[in-house]
Design a protein around this motif. Structure first.
Motif, short mmCIF file in Angstrom:
data_model
loop_
_atom_site.label_atom_id
_atom_site.label_comp_id
_atom_site.label_asym_id
_atom_site.label_seq_id
_atom_site.Cartn_x
_atom_site.Cartn_y
_atom_site.Cartn_z
N GLN A 138 -7.23 21.61 4.72
CA GLN A 138 -7.30 21.71 3.27
C GLN A 138 -7.58 20.36 2.63
O GLN A 138 -8.33 20.25 1.65
CB GLN A 138 -6.01 22.30 2.71
N THR A 139 -6.97 19.30 3.19
CA THR A 139 -7.22 17.95 2.68
C THR A 139 -8.69 17.58 2.81
O THR A 139 -9.30 16.99 1.91
CB THR A 139 -6.36 16.93 3.43
N ASP A 142 -10.68 19.43 0.21
CA ASP A 142 -10.54 18.77 -1.08
C ASP A 142 -11.42 17.52 -1.15
O ASP A 142 -12.04 17.24 -2.19
CB ASP A 142 -9.07 18.39 -1.33
N SER A 143 -11.48 16.77 -0.03
CA SER A 143 -12.32 15.57 0.00
C SER A 143 -13.79 15.94 -0.13
O SER A 143 -14.55 15.28 -0.86
CB SER A 143 -12.07 14.82 1.32
N THR A 145 -14.97 18.64 -1.57
CA THR A 145 -15.16 19.11 -2.94
C THR A 145 -15.36 17.94 -3.90
O THR A 145 -16.24 17.98 -4.76
CB THR A 145 -13.96 19.96 -3.38
#
Length: 285
Positions: A138-139, A142-143, A145
């Motif tokens: 997920q991290t 997010d990066s 995105t």
């Protein structure tokens, strides 16, 4: 393949299929569970340390280091995204339940064969390597995105983000990302099929309209794309075109080893579609 894995997977797949079909039969929406695959973090850690060492030694500038770290995160994220256990459409009702029971096992098998890692079923017994968690993935999402927000002209990045959102069942976000990956998916039959399935999950009318058009485009590029053939059969069954559904699945069956588990699943789906076709013909007379 590991016999224990196959046995457990078959039991779980049958249970999920029956449960979802029952919910659809009653006219209630459903959501499928997607098998989560992890990524080897040892390689990531070593490569990140090497990049930092090169930066410390003056080999890489700060900008080069940032770019290399982003590329490494993207590669690890791409490898972490598992095959989708194709759930077919969201149009409620009995027809969707029947289509689901026909095609969910087939979609699961072929999506895994296309994207998954069958070799992971028999890993080397001597290794005990730490794995990335879902939070780590997920991290990275997010990066990615954040990077696309500042650099949106990256179709390959949008495709990766779309598949990442599918990993987390975020189908609205996945559909948006697919729509921005036109430069890549237009020539990628698997990506077109994934986009079609994503839209079918979101649209009340299921595969009707744009999802079916995407599947037709995928098959025009590669008439033997397994996931596209699977979903095209599901779309045909959804509109009660049994002849087309059987044709798609017979083509799929011809590509499989006769004694394989996948061939048995496809053959069973064809037989059930033939029975329903006969029953429909009788009811019209």
């Amino acid at each position: 393949m590991n016999a224990l894995f196959i046995t457990i997977a078959a039991i779980l797949l049958a249970w999920i299929t029956l449960w979802l079909a029952r919910v659809l039969w009653r006219g209630v929406r459903h959501d499928s569970e997607i098998e989560h695959h992890a990524v080897n973090t040892a390689v990531l850690r070593d490569q990140l340390l090497e990049l930092e060492q090169d930066h410390a030694n003056g080999i890489l500038t700060s900008d080069d280091l940032a770019d290399a770290q982003q590329e490494l995160q993207q590669r690890v994220l791409h490898e972490s995204i598992p095959g989708q256990t194709g759930r077919l459409g969201r149009a409620p009702g009995k027809r969707s339940a029947i289509a689901l029971s026909f095609t969910l096992p087939v979609a699961a098998v072929f999506t895994y064969l296309a994207i998954g890692n069958p070799a992971a079923m028999s890993p080397p017994p001597v290794q005990n390597v730490p794995m990335l968690t879902q939070a780590d993935v997920q991290t990275m999402v997010d990066s990615l995105t954040a990077r696309l927000a500042s650099n949106p002209d990256d179709p390959a990045g949008w495709l990766m983000l779309a598949r990442s959102h599918r990993y987390f069942n975020n189908y609205d976000d996945a559909a948006m990302a697919f729509s921005k990956a036109d430069g890549v998916i237009e020539t990628d039959p698997l990506a077109l099929a994934e986009y079609a399935e994503t839209l079918a999950r979101l649209k009340p009318e299921g595969f009707r309209g744009e999802p079916t058009q995407l599947l037709e485009q995928a098959l025009s590029i590669d008439p033997q794309e397994p996931f596209a053939l699977t979903l095209a059969g599901a779309a045909a069954l959804e509109r009660q075109d049994h002849h087309a559904a059987i044709k798609y699945w017979q083509q799929l069956l011809s590509m499989l080893p006769p004694d394989s588990e996948a061939a048995q699943i496809v053959g069973s789906s064809i037989e059930r579609a033939l029975r329903e076709q006969a029953e429909t013909a009788i009811s019209k007379n």
